[in-house]
Design a protein around this motif. Structure first.
Motif, PDB file in Angstrom:
ATOM      1  N   ASP A   1      38.591  37.578  37.374  1.00 32.68           N
ATOM      2  CA  ASP A   1      38.921  38.989  37.540  1.00 32.68           C
ATOM      3  C   ASP A   1      40.159  39.283  36.703  1.00 32.68           C
ATOM      4  O   ASP A   1      41.130  38.517  36.713  1.00 32.68           O
TER       5      ASP A   1
ATOM      6  N   ARG B   1      42.399  41.301  37.192  1.00 32.87           N
ATOM      7  CA  ARG B   1      43.577  41.664  37.976  1.00 32.87           C
ATOM      8  C   ARG B   1      44.418  40.458  38.384  1.00 32.87           C
ATOM      9  O   ARG B   1      45.623  40.435  38.130  1.00 32.87           O
TER      10      ARG B   1
ATOM     11  N   VAL C   1      36.180  43.547  34.711  1.00 34.53           N
ATOM     12  CA  VAL C   1      36.952  44.768  34.914  1.00 34.53           C
ATOM     13  C   VAL C   1      36.075  45.723  35.722  1.00 34.53           C
ATOM     14  O   VAL C   1      34.986  46.110  35.266  1.00 34.53           O
ATOM     15  N   ASP C   2      36.535  46.065  36.921  1.00 32.04           N
ATOM     16  CA  ASP C   2      35.741  46.885  37.843  1.00 32.04           C
ATOM     17  C   ASP C   2      34.383  46.244  38.107  1.00 32.04           C
ATOM     18  O   ASP C   2      33.354  46.924  38.214  1.00 32.04           O
TER      19      ASP C   2
ATOM     20  N   GLU D   1      44.726  46.552  26.832  1.00 30.01           N
ATOM     21  CA  GLU D   1      43.840  46.895  27.949  1.00 30.01           C
ATOM     22  C   GLU D   1      44.008  45.908  29.099  1.00 30.01           C
ATOM     23  O   GLU D   1      43.976  46.292  30.268  1.00 30.01           O
TER      24      GLU D   1
ATOM     25  N   ASP E   1      47.049  46.894  30.890  1.00 32.61           N
ATOM     26  CA  ASP E   1      46.811  48.133  31.638  1.00 32.61           C
ATOM     27  C   ASP E   1      46.081  47.847  32.948  1.00 32.61           C
ATOM     28  O   ASP E   1      46.416  48.409  34.001  1.00 32.61           O
ATOM     29  N   VAL E   2      45.063  46.974  32.900  1.00 32.65           N
ATOM     30  CA  VAL E   2      44.318  46.640  34.121  1.00 32.65           C
ATOM     31  C   VAL E   2      45.241  45.948  35.113  1.00 32.65           C
ATOM     32  O   VAL E   2      45.231  46.258  36.312  1.00 32.65           O
ATOM     33  N   TYR E   3      46.050  45.012  34.625  1.00 31.37           N
ATOM     34  CA  TYR E   3      46.950  44.306  35.538  1.00 31.37           C
ATOM     35  C   TYR E   3      48.006  45.253  36.111  1.00 31.37           C
ATOM     36  O   TYR E   3      48.274  45.238  37.319  1.00 31.37           O
TER      37      TYR E   3
ATOM     38  N   HIS F   1      46.628  47.374  38.732  1.00 33.67           N
ATOM     39  CA  HIS F   1      46.448  46.592  39.965  1.00 33.67           C
ATOM     40  C   HIS F   1      47.765  46.466  40.721  1.00 33.67           C
ATOM     41  O   HIS F   1      47.810  46.660  41.950  1.00 33.67           O
TER      42      HIS F   1
END
Length: 849
Positions: free
Chosen positions: A41, A43, A342-343, A353, A356-358, A361
């Motif tokens: 994942d 995150r 991601v999702d 990116e 950004d995802v981390y 989260h």
């Protein structure tokens, strides 16, 4: 098509298209592998099995301050409650989380044999494990509703869908995995740099990739080594795919007097020493690798990796190392493939990116945690306010409760009389009487005020996106202090990829010269263009020095011989060039030939010229050479007195401390060592140099006597001869210095002597120095005492240093540092000038002044 007929009315059979069923089943299987096994994942950077291991170990209470437990117990708990798959898969995941050579920041503290890159771990029943401090951070705040919990495989337990992850674990520890139709491979990064990149992205959401790479320049591998070129890293950070080159850390060292070796102390990521050794053996067998004599693996737990690759004599170690980089895993590529979930969907992401995802989260985690804390604070404030109302008239509260028929009546009457809510009234009813003694109005009011302030801060945090970002950034910076560690991998430019491209593998056997410094160090260099004569002058104690003398037995009067260009009373000119060392001798040699190291016991030890460091083109730094003691094996108490050329066919003249002189015929035995002279008991060799018949042999004794005569007065002898009387010495005197001067350089020959107090420490107490023309010293016959070279001052009783050579002498002090002297050319029997600095060595100029 498949058709099945049955007479059982309760059994329903349908015709199914095989291709459709296979396609549908394969898609389900592929998605199961992608989601439940292979891909992490984005995150928290964990695969499901890794997440379940950390969560279950936290539930088992395996914190760093607790003792280790058997890994089999952890595997059993994870398999039975959360991960219904094979125990080997769970144990393999646990082992990787504990390996410091695979993880930049290990999340499991392993005790026992967890294996290496070449060997697997011991069975789970033999190893033990507990969480590390970093893993405790990963699972922190799980009881504050920071992440979603989902049912386990049998819907009996709950497990987190993702961990809070207060640091970007995916970037820091990397990952690898193979799914169906896709794979992921991400390198580790330095914790401080990765967190700095996450913070920078938080505070500058629209920054470009160059700004991110300013704080996160590239991967940092647990094994160290180096990364060559950053173009592939830049591509991976931009698109999610790229390749970079990893290279081992290797140095070239002298491991024995006759051997140079390549020492490997760091390997590329996930490359083991046994794999490197096997590839080297295969390459040598297939004749792809040349110049390798042997390979030793001295790796251990105490000293870490140490791989020694011996280089054959005659091969350039730099070129051998370059060949090893080309043909073995000492240099290998790492392909970055940032495929993550991601999702819930697999995607290939770049650095921006991924951050950004981390960051999103962490924003969500901090928001949910703040909301949870806000709810709890409001609930507690509500109860505290109720207690404050009740405690003002606690006696009436107690009387009201006692007079009520049941709890429902008491709750209703409390709500009516004191204007309390149902929760407040219920809380007061549930209090035990003994707890009332612990309450006081002052304490409750202080708690109320603190809760109100906490609520206000949390409401401000949740109401302002900028404040929330700052809070996440501050928490990340605090974690960075905890995980901070120095960078292990060196990032190099692309032009470092080619090593020794212009160095031939085998060193050609070409003429060269070996320079001997006044401090005794050796440096090799190619012959200067058009300077063939320089390589013909060989010596060990006197370089190109000269003085032409009349025949032996000439008159004792001063001034006999050629006229010197030095005049008494002239100041000694300062050298135009100042170097950190001075020259003692030049030796003729060939690059793949041998030198002879001569000891004070008269032994000659053969050593290859290639063992002498080569000087850089157009630059010779004598102090950077090698001491001859490192090239040979000496016996206890034995000392090196000189180095001789084995290609110079002139007779070799030597002298001993007791005044014996010998000229040895040019005879080089085909063995590693031999004796030049048979010494009497207690005697030792003090100096030696090549000498033609017309050259002058020069002796200087400790009591200040100088004797010189032509070399043809000493007939050449064989190796076994004991020599003949060279200088007659007074009682207690001995030869301090011996050397040879050529007849052609008489006008430039000078005599340099230093007188000291023999009872003082030579390297601390300075003496007096004197310089005189050699032409002022009349020649004497062999076996005579010579003439006085320096008159002692009060407190001086012997010479500590002497030298005869061409040009201006270069005195040296401690650590071969140049000593500046203001001396006048003095008479041969004059006293010296006191010096401010002790003089420990002296030599001539490397080049003409």
């Amino acid at each position: 098509m498949t058709s099945t007929v049955t007479e059982d009315p309760q059994q329903r059979i349908e015709d199914v298209d095989v291709s459709t069923e296979m396609q549908h089943s394969y898609v389900e299987y592929a998605m199961s592998v992608i989601h439940s096994r292979a891909l992490p994942d984005a995150r928290d950077g964990l695969k499901p099995v890794q997440r379940r291991i950390l969560y279950m170990m936290r539930e088992m209470g395996l914190s760093p301050e607790k003792g280790h437990v058997k890994s089999a117990r952890v595997v059993g708990e994870v398999m039975g409650k959360l991960h219904p798959h094979g125990d080997s898969a769970i144990y393999d995941a646990l082992v990787r989380l504990a390996r410091d050579f695979a993880m930049e920041v290990p999340l499991v503290d392993g005790h026992g044999n967890f294996g290496s890159l070449d060997d697997g771990p011991a069975a789970s029943r033999y190893t033990e494990a507990r969480l590390t401090a970093a893993a405790m951070l990963m699972t922190d705040s799980l009881d504050e509703d920071v992440v979603e919990f989902v049912p386990n495989y049998d819907n009996q337990l709950q497990q987190p869908a993702v961990l809070p992850a207060p640091f970007p674990n995916l970037l820091i520890n990397g990952t690898s995995g193979i799914a169906v139709g896709m794979a992921t491979n991400m390198p580790p990064h330095n914790p401080r740099e990765a967190i700095a990149a996450a913070v920078h992205r938080l505070r500058h959401p629209h920054c470009d990739l160059d700004a991110l790479m300013a704080v996160l320049p590239g991967p940092d591998l647990p094994s160290g080594g180096s990364i060559i070129g950053l173009d592939g890293v830049h591509d991976a950070y931009r698109t999610g795919r790229g390749t970079f080159t990893m290279r081992a850390k290797a140095t070239i060292e002298r491991t024995s007097p006759r051997r140079q070796s390549i020492i490997v102390t760091e390997l590329p990521y996930m490359v083991g020493p046994e794999a490197v050794i096997q590839r080297i053996k295969d390459g040598v067998g297939a004749k792809k690798l040349k110049g390798i004599a042997n390979v030793h693996d001295l790796t251990d737990r105490s000293n870490g990796l140490r791989l020694i690759i011996d280089v054959k004599t005659g091969f350039a170690p730099e070129a051998v190392l370059a060949s090893l980089y080309r043909h073995t895993p000492l240099e290998t590529n790492f392909g970055i493939n940032n495929v993550v979930l991601v999702d819930g969907r697999p995607r290939t992401v770049g650095l921006a990116e991924l951050l950004d995802v981390y960051d999103a989260h962490r924003m969500d985690v901090v928001r949910r945690r703040s909301e949870h804390r806000l709810t709890r604070a409001r609930d507690r404030l509500h109860l505290v306010e109720g207690l404050l109302i009740a405690i003002l008239d606690i006696d009436e509260v107690i009387a009201l409760i006692r007079s009520s028929d049941d709890a429902e009546t008491a709750r209703t009457r409390l709500m009516s009389v004191f204007d309390l809510t149902e929760r407040q009234a219920e809380y007061i009813l549930e209090l035990r009487l003994r707890r009332l003694t612990r309450f006081s109005q002052v304490e409750l009011e202080a708690e109320r005020d603190d809760l109100r302030q906490r609520i206000a801060r949390l409401e401000e945090l949740l109401g302002d996106e900028g404040r929330l970002r700052d809070q996440v950034a501050r928490e990340l910076e605090e974690v960075a202090k905890t995980l901070d560690q120095p960078r292990r991998t060196v990032l190099l430019a692309e032009d470092a990829r080619v090593i020794a491209a212009d160095v031939p593998l085998e060193i050609p056997d070409e003429p060269c010269e070996v320079l001997v410094s006044a401090a005794g160090r050796l440096v090799r260099r190619a012959l200067p263009d058009g300077d063939g004569a320089s390589a013909d002058t060989t010596g060990t104690e006197a370089p190109d020095a000269a003085a032409t003398s009349p025949a032996a037995g000439a008159d004792d009067a001063a001034g006999v011989g050629v006229a010197s260009r030095w005049r008494i009373g002239d100041p000694l000119p300062r050298p135009r060039r100042r170097r950190a060392d001075a020259l003692r001798a030049r030796l003729r040699a060939t690059t793949r030939g041998d030198l002879g190291v001569v000891t004070d016991r008269g032994r000659v030890l053969r050593t290859p010229v290639l063992g002498v460091p080569a000087a850089a083109p157009n630059l010779v730094q004598l102090s950077a050479g090698v001491a001859p003691e490192r090239l040979v094996n000496l016996e206890r108490g034995e000392r090196v007195v000189g180095v001789i050329s084995l290609v110079d066919e002139r007779p070799l003249a030597l002298a001993t401390a007791r005044g014996v002189v010998k000229r040895v015929q040019h005879e080089i035995p085909d063995r590693p060592e031999w004796e030049l002279v048979t010494l009497h008991r207690g005697d030792r060799v003090v100096g030696l140099a090549a000498a033609d018949d017309a050259d002058e042999l020069v002796f200087v004794s400790e009591q200040g006597q100088l004797l010189h005569y032509r070399a043809d007065q000493v007939r050449p002898q064989g190796l076994a001869a004991q020599g003949m009387a060279g200088m007659r010495l007074a009682d207690g005197d001995r030869v301090l210095w011996f050397g040879v001067v050529a007849a052609a350089d008489a006008p430039d020959a000078l005599v340099f002597t230093v007188a000291v107090d023999s009872t003082a420490l030579a390297d601390i107490v300075p003496g007096s120095a004197k310089v005189s023309p050699l032409a002022d010293f009349p020649p004497k016959g062999r076996g005579t005492r010579g003439v006085r070279a320096q008159r002692m001052l009060k407190g001086e009783d012997q010479l500590s240093l002497a030298w005869v050579g061409r040009g201006v002498p270069r005195p040296l002090g401690a650590k071969a540092a140049p000593v500046s002297l203001d001396l006048l050319v003095a008479r041969r029997d004059a006293s010296g000038e006191p010096t401010d600095t002790p003089i420990l060595a002296v030599g001539g100029p490397l080049e003409a002044d």
